[in-house]
Design an enzyme around this catalytic site. Structure first.
Site, short mmCIF file in Angstrom:
data_model
loop_
_atom_site.label_atom_id
_atom_site.label_comp_id
_atom_site.label_asym_id
_atom_site.label_seq_id
_atom_site.Cartn_x
_atom_site.Cartn_y
_atom_site.Cartn_z
N ASP A 1 -10.58 4.02 -1.40
CA ASP A 1 -11.31 3.25 -0.71
C ASP A 1 -12.68 3.04 -0.68
O ASP A 1 -13.27 4.22 -0.79
CB ASP A 1 -10.71 3.49 0.97
N ASP B 1 0.79 -1.16 -0.04
CA ASP B 1 0.20 -0.17 -0.06
C ASP B 1 0.82 1.38 -0.07
O ASP B 1 1.43 1.50 1.04
CB ASP B 1 -0.89 -0.08 1.19
C1 GLA Z 1 -5.35 2.55 2.72
C2 GLA Z 1 -5.91 1.23 1.59
C3 GLA Z 1 -6.95 0.47 2.31
C4 GLA Z 1 -6.42 0.02 3.84
C5 GLA Z 1 -5.79 1.02 4.82
C6 GLA Z 1 -5.03 0.35 6.00
O1 GLA Z 1 -6.38 3.33 2.76
O2 GLA Z 1 -6.44 1.70 0.61
O3 GLA Z 1 -7.63 -0.64 1.82
O4 GLA Z 1 -5.46 -1.02 3.39
O5 GLA Z 1 -5.06 1.83 3.93
O6 GLA Z 1 -4.41 1.40 6.62
#
Ligand code: GLA
Length: 401
Positions: free
Chosen positions: A226, A166
């Site tokens: 997200d 990520d």
């Molecule tokens: C980002 C990702 C999410 C999750 C969070 C965790 O927002 O896009 O899917 O993994 O980080 O902190």
């Protein structure tokens, strides 16, 4: 310092980066130049979109060893495993700092990652984990920056089968243009371990990741910010994916984010739309709810084998929108053996009548139809086949000659 892991309501990645502890290590670490790009061999993994579960949508920072075991127990006993779900993925917040040799440590929520992986494997399932190419993860935990090979080796030694990587914390050091090289670095490190580890890129679709995700070793790549457990978020993401269809193929998938089915923010009808749309998109099916306590209706949606079969079709051709009139849309997806998945969606709140014209969908003659939610054959009503679609709902058909 561990910051809180509240979900970000703006559908952007949770950004809590560049916050080093206030104990003197405040400065950013020195910049490590990105490696040169090279040709990456296909690992042969993820021939169909990955299926499993991920902790983030429901648990965020409240995930621990005992909960992961209980989720694995549920998946192995409620029919999900038999329906194809296999990965149990721990998202952010498992990490602690590093030991004197630089080895990544788990925090007290995960006392023994190897033992947890053994447990999950004994259930016939696989274990996934999460990290960032930056010094910190999105939730402010330890990232893999400068420790990529070491972390990949640690994951392999633990028995990890899947990594979600990520971006968040890396943006304090690298530009978007450097993403391919930075993602390739971890892809190389994973491959060098010799352990088959599915590689999931999470950088929210920046820099048109679908154009280079496969080239740097990615098996899947997030295409958006997200998801939230709400109709507007799910439908905006899902119905926005049509143009990306050409980039999906066996081993390399567009990832419109994890499922929210069963988390309570949408109706049963909307969750059926969510499942159907993700299947049309050849999307990874990563359940994001509490598998220990879901309703029979939620389980039924998640384990609809006919819809799953469309998602997992071995030719891996992603579906797209072929017709639209105000709030109604028809999507088709070519399946193996000449079959076609046809999803009639109604994005309006009230129910709607839609006439499906087979010739417009490239379907000649009178197709044989199967309704994938009613689990029954349907008689085609000639060239114009009328269907009634509930508000925010779907009618999903499989058409064959
Ligand atoms: C980002 C990702 C999410 C999750 C969070 C965790 O927002 O896009 O899917 O993994 O980080 O902190």
């Amino acid at each position: 310092m561990h910051v809180s892991t509240r979900r970000n309501p703006t559908a952007q990645p949770t950004e809590m980066v560049a916050r080093r502890a206030s104990n003197g290590e405040g400065a950013l670490p020195a910049r490590i130049p990105p490696p040169a790009l090279h040709k990456v061999p296909d690992t042969g993994l993820a021939r169909t979109p990955p299926m499993g579960w991920n902790s983030w949508n429901k648990f965020a920072g409240r995930i621990d060893d005992a909960t992961v075991r209980a989720i694995a127990n549920a998946m192995a006993s409620n029919g999900m495993r038999e329906a194809g779900y296999v990965y149990i993925n721990i998202d952010d917040t498992w990490e602690a700092g590093r030991d004197a040799r630089g080895n990544i440590q788990t925090n007290k929520k995960f006392p023994d990652m190897k033992a947890l992986a053994d447990y999950v494997h004994k259930k016939g399932l696989k274990l996934g984990i999460y990290s960032s190419p930056g010094p910190n993860t999105c939730a402010g935990y330890e990232g893999s920056y400068g420790h990529e090979e070491q972390d990949a080796k640690t994951y392999a030694a633990w028995g990890i089968d899947y990594l979600k990587y990520d971006w968040c914390g890396a943006r304090t050091i690298y530009t978007d243009e450097e993403m391919p090289a930075i993602y390739q670095k971890m892809g190389d490190a994973l491959r060098a371990t010799g352990r088959p580890i599915v590689y999931s890129l999470c950088q929210y679709g920046r820099l048109n990741v679908w154009k280079w995700g496969a080239d740097v070793g990615g098996n899947l790549w997030r295409t958006t910010g997200d998801i939230r457990d709400a109709w507007d978020s799910m439908s905006r993401i899902g119905f926005g994916q049509s143009d990306l269809a050409e980039w999906a193929k066996p081993g390399h998938w567009n990832d419109p984010d994890m499922l929210e089915i069963g988390n309570g923010g949408m109706s049963e009808t909307e969750y059926k739309t969510h499942m159907s749309l993700w299947a049309m998109l050849a999307a990874p099916l990563l359940a994001g709810n509490d598998l220990r306590s879901m309703s029979p209706a939620t389980l039924e949606i998640l384990t609809n084998r006919e819809v799953i079969a469309a998602d997992q079709d071995k030719e891996g051709k992603q579906g797209k929108r072929v017709w639209k009139s105000s709030d109604q849309e028809i999507w088709t997806r070519q399946l193996s053996g000449g079959a076609v998945a046809v999803a009639v969606f109604n994005r309006a709140a009230e129910s709607a009548q839609v006439s499906v014209r087979w010739p417009d969908l490239g379907i000649t003659g009178k197709p044989k139809l199967r309704d994938l939610w009613l689990h029954q054959s349907v008689e085609s009503q000639g060239a114009e086949h009328p269907v009634t679609v509930p508000g925010h709902g779907v009618v999903m058909l499989r058409a064959t000659r």
